[in-house]
Design a protein around this motif. Sequence first.
Motif, mmCIF file in Angstrom:
data_model
loop_
_atom_site.group_PDB
_atom_site.id
_atom_site.type_symbol
_atom_site.label_atom_id
_atom_site.label_comp_id
_atom_site.label_asym_id
_atom_site.label_seq_id
_atom_site.Cartn_x
_atom_site.Cartn_y
_atom_site.Cartn_z
ATOM 1 N N ALA A 25 0.831 -1.208 0.000
ATOM 2 C CA ALA A 25 0.000 0.000 0.000
ATOM 3 C C ALA A 25 0.868 1.262 0.000
ATOM 4 O O ALA A 25 0.599 2.218 -0.737
ATOM 5 N N THR A 26 1.920 1.255 0.844
ATOM 6 C CA THR A 26 2.812 2.417 0.889
ATOM 7 C C THR A 26 3.549 2.586 -0.426
ATOM 8 O O THR A 26 3.727 3.704 -0.919
ATOM 9 N N ALA A 27 3.977 1.472 -1.005
ATOM 10 C CA ALA A 27 4.658 1.534 -2.302
ATOM 11 C C ALA A 27 3.718 2.086 -3.365
ATOM 12 O O ALA A 27 4.127 2.868 -4.234
ATOM 13 N N ALA A 28 2.447 1.685 -3.302
ATOM 14 C CA ALA A 28 1.462 2.175 -4.272
ATOM 15 C C ALA A 28 1.300 3.681 -4.157
ATOM 16 O O ALA A 28 1.261 4.396 -5.172
ATOM 17 N N ASP A 29 1.220 4.211 -2.928
ATOM 18 C CA ASP A 29 1.112 5.655 -2.739
ATOM 19 C C ASP A 29 2.351 6.376 -3.273
ATOM 20 O O ASP A 29 2.249 7.430 -3.912
ATOM 21 N N GLU A 30 3.501 5.807 -2.988
ATOM 22 C CA GLU A 30 4.753 6.439 -3.404
ATOM 23 C C GLU A 30 4.872 6.502 -4.916
ATOM 24 O O GLU A 30 5.366 7.489 -5.478
ATOM 25 N N LEU A 31 4.412 5.457 -5.603
ATOM 26 C CA LEU A 31 4.562 5.364 -7.054
ATOM 27 C C LEU A 31 3.326 5.830 -7.814
ATOM 28 O O LEU A 31 3.300 5.751 -9.044
ATOM 29 N N ASP A 32 2.316 6.264 -7.060
ATOM 30 C CA ASP A 32 1.065 6.710 -7.670
ATOM 31 C C ASP A 32 0.422 5.580 -8.480
ATOM 32 O O ASP A 32 -0.013 5.762 -9.621
ATOM 33 N N LEU A 33 0.372 4.410 -7.865
ATOM 34 C CA LEU A 33 -0.269 3.231 -8.449
ATOM 35 C C LEU A 33 -1.326 2.719 -7.488
ATOM 36 O O LEU A 33 -1.367 3.117 -6.310
ATOM 37 N N SER A 34 -2.137 1.801 -7.943
ATOM 38 C CA SER A 34 -3.091 1.151 -7.047
ATOM 39 C C SER A 34 -2.408 -0.026 -6.371
ATOM 40 O O SER A 34 -1.459 -0.612 -6.928
ATOM 41 N N PRO A 35 -2.841 -0.406 -5.152
ATOM 42 C CA PRO A 35 -2.254 -1.575 -4.493
ATOM 43 C C PRO A 35 -2.338 -2.834 -5.347
ATOM 44 O O PRO A 35 -1.430 -3.667 -5.329
ATOM 45 N N SER A 36 -3.408 -2.978 -6.101
ATOM 46 C CA SER A 36 -3.534 -4.162 -6.945
ATOM 47 C C SER A 36 -2.492 -4.156 -8.059
ATOM 48 O O SER A 36 -1.975 -5.210 -8.447
ATOM 49 N N ALA A 37 -2.170 -2.954 -8.583
ATOM 50 C CA ALA A 37 -1.138 -2.860 -9.619
ATOM 51 C C ALA A 37 0.229 -3.237 -9.059
ATOM 52 O O ALA A 37 1.030 -3.903 -9.730
ATOM 53 N N VAL A 38 0.507 -2.824 -7.821
ATOM 54 C CA VAL A 38 1.770 -3.205 -7.175
ATOM 55 C C VAL A 38 1.820 -4.710 -6.989
ATOM 56 O O VAL A 38 2.825 -5.371 -7.287
ATOM 57 N N SER A 39 0.743 -5.272 -6.472
ATOM 58 C CA SER A 39 0.682 -6.716 -6.253
ATOM 59 C C SER A 39 0.878 -7.474 -7.564
ATOM 60 O O SER A 39 1.588 -8.486 -7.618
ATOM 61 N N HIS A 40 0.259 -6.979 -8.637
ATOM 62 C CA HIS A 40 0.385 -7.629 -9.948
ATOM 63 C C HIS A 40 1.830 -7.581 -10.440
ATOM 64 O O HIS A 40 2.359 -8.585 -10.962
ATOM 65 N N SER A 41 2.492 -6.423 -10.284
ATOM 66 C CA SER A 41 3.880 -6.292 -10.725
ATOM 67 C C SER A 41 4.794 -7.237 -9.964
ATOM 68 O O SER A 41 5.683 -7.874 -10.550
#
Length: 304
Positions: A25-41
């Motif tokens: 979640a924190t990574a998603a905020d930092e990169l301006d992505l959704s948590p699901s997009a981070v999880s997918h990557s």
Amino acid sequence: MKSVRKLPLPFLRVFEAAGRTASFATAADELDLSPSAVSHSIRKLEETLNLRLFQRSTREVKLTREGAILLEHVQRGMDEMRRGLALVATDGPTPLRLHTAPSFATQWLLPRLSGFVRENPNIDLRFSASTDYARFENDDFDLDIVYGEPKPSAHEKIPLALEKLTPLCTPDLAAQIRSPEDLYAHTLIQCDVQMFQWRGWFEANDLSPPSHYGLHFDRSSMAIAAAVDGLGVVLESTLLADRELKNGKLACPLLGRTREVPYVGHYLVYPKRAHYHQAFDTFKTWLLKELRIDHPGLDDETES
């Protein structure tokens, strides 16, 4: 493991943020992505590598052993890319960032620096002095001048000069010291962080070391200054006290009559890189030339 030659760099960027923050979640905020997009990557990266990089639970994500190893190398690679971009994209000259042992800076380097600045007015020098080693991994410094042989590492190291330890004091005090035994009647100034102490000097000259020393300092510069002020006799490096010896503020009362203690006190350390900016090579060449002029007995660049 699958081939990583076509590994998408965006996956590594997401992995670095998630690994560093230990939170999708924190990574998603930092990169301006959704948590699901981070999880997918992250999942795609794990599939590409055929490795599990995170241990997941409902409360947290935690790097696996393989993930922690990969994170360390990815961060190092990103640091190098940032450094490379800074080197080629800057409008002005890249500053040379030098870290140095404090007493070497004040006693030897600064008195000679005017010559370097005069010859190289376009080089932007930035200095920092402390007894800690420079952290090259953080990209804070380009060069480090350290006291004492550095710990084993992948960095380059060059011994700078063969220094000699001998008793030093004011000329007035030197007139009272005709033999090493005369030292027992005087205040002896001790630098507690020095590799070789008064005890070793007395033993090297077949004498019993005294049981008491009048003054203790944790910097050679302060010990030398105390001797200049006539507070006693200091056992110090003729390299660090070169300025005071040349201007007559200090003398070597027992030079030639006792055994000096020769040793390599300082080393130049820097990370191995394929390319260095011009200021790096210019300063390194100047430094080694200056030291070899003062101390021609030391072999040229002995690296390991």
